[in-house]
Scaffold this active site. Sequence first.
Site, short mmCIF file in Angstrom:
data_model
loop_
_atom_site.label_atom_id
_atom_site.label_comp_id
_atom_site.label_asym_id
_atom_site.label_seq_id
_atom_site.Cartn_x
_atom_site.Cartn_y
_atom_site.Cartn_z
N SER A 279 -16.11 -10.84 -14.81
CA SER A 279 -16.57 -9.48 -14.65
C SER A 279 -18.07 -9.44 -14.93
CB SER A 279 -15.82 -8.58 -15.64
OG SER A 279 -16.59 -7.46 -15.99
N LYS A 285 -13.35 -11.19 -19.40
CA LYS A 285 -12.45 -11.09 -18.26
C LYS A 285 -12.37 -12.35 -17.41
CE LYS A 285 -10.66 -7.91 -16.53
NZ LYS A 285 -11.13 -6.69 -15.87
N GLU A 292 -5.37 -11.04 -5.42
CA GLU A 292 -5.66 -9.62 -5.15
C GLU A 292 -6.18 -9.45 -3.72
OE1 GLU A 292 -7.16 -7.35 -9.00
OE2 GLU A 292 -8.18 -9.25 -8.76
#
Length: 462
Positions: A279, A285, A292
């Site tokens: 991130s 993260k 996804e």
Amino acid sequence: MTKQTTWSQRFESALHPAIARFNASIGFDIALIEYDLTGSVAHAKMLARTGIISPEEGEQLVAGLEQIRSEYREGKFNPGVDAEDVHFAVERRLTEIAGDVGKKLHTARSRNDQVGTDTRLYLRDQISHIRTQVREFQSVLLNLAEANVETLIPGYTHLQRAQPLSLAHHLLAYFEMLQRDWTRLGEIYQRVNISPLGSGALAGTTFPIDRHYVAKELQFSGIYGNSLDGVSDRDFAIEFLCAASLIMVHLSRLSEEIILWASQEFSFVTLKDTCSTGSSIMPQKKNPDVPELVRGKTGRVFGHLQAMLVLMKGLPLAYNKDLQEDKEALFDSVKTVQGCLEATTILLREGLEFKRERLAEAVAEDFSNATDVADYLASKGVPFREAYNLVGKVVRTCLAAGKLLKDLSLEEWKELHPAFEDDIYNAIAPTQVVAARNSYGGTGFEQVRQALKNAHERLVAE
Ligand code: ARG
């Protein structure tokens, strides 16, 4: 204004430049050029063979077309929007190269049967490529399954813990889905591989063409029997988009599972650094971008299928310009499916690791062995529904006491029902719970080993 030279003298003025741009497909159908050239070479040979043009003319056309192929491969053939489409672009260049004989190429042919031929040649290649990719993915699934026969993973229904599974069994479910995809694409290939060439604009041609010869040259397995159907059929494209959509459904379901498994809440897998991203603001993260994106890209393939169905539903026979819209749907779907298969194969091959200890803990910390207690009693003659109700009560008592089934003492078991013996502990141990589901196609290790063998045989049999 763009001077449009290809159409007949019927036209007095050139196309409005904005309309020329609107009408043109060259921006995307240039992707068909190699197939267009191959189709035209076969057509030119047929014209010469049937005496419609002379053998020398045939040779000149073939040489000119091959020169265009070299120019294109060297990046020297870049037709602009004034060419309208790849077919006109090639014909125009051919006439520049070969002179007036170039103008003979389009004898006994229409762009309508030509574009149908090109699209089928293109799709045929892409289907073969996708089938190879499906095979690669299946072999990765199979390897992973082989290494995880005795790794247990919670099985879910309604996303609630249901019964534990062999991880291999779970992975082999995807192998089966992909097996159907592979077979389905093979069946569709048969219907893609039919030649419309020689259908003319819609009604056939006045020339003594040899459709079988051209089809053979292009390795088509048959020819359309009705010229109207030949130029206006796009069933093969819709079928492909259906198959592509189903592949995406399968990849997307697996992606969703991987995303869940990688969450802190599940913690069943760790994503390797090569296949995950960070991130820009939260330093802790590690995001599952690959699955996804696969899940996200699924929608566009479904969209192309829908667009294609709507495109076709009101079309009167035969060719209508609407059909030009089939190409971007196909091209984008092909690119999407190929990209998603490649990325998912890499992800499963080297991008994630199952956390075996955590998985072992997970299957031991719940009531997913409750069915086995009911089965235990049922096998001792207690009617299943009675056993089921009794175990429901036990689970409720355990939950209230903060206990699991394995924590009950033998006295407690016997109080619940005198049929319980010491072997209840083994019967509810996760490994035994899985091993015991030895019905055909079940998750029992013996069945899974058989399924692996069977999968392996199907993978090597072409
Ligand atoms: N670019 C056209 C297409 O993709 C080629 C066929 C044009 N045929 C016609 N009758 N205008 O559909």
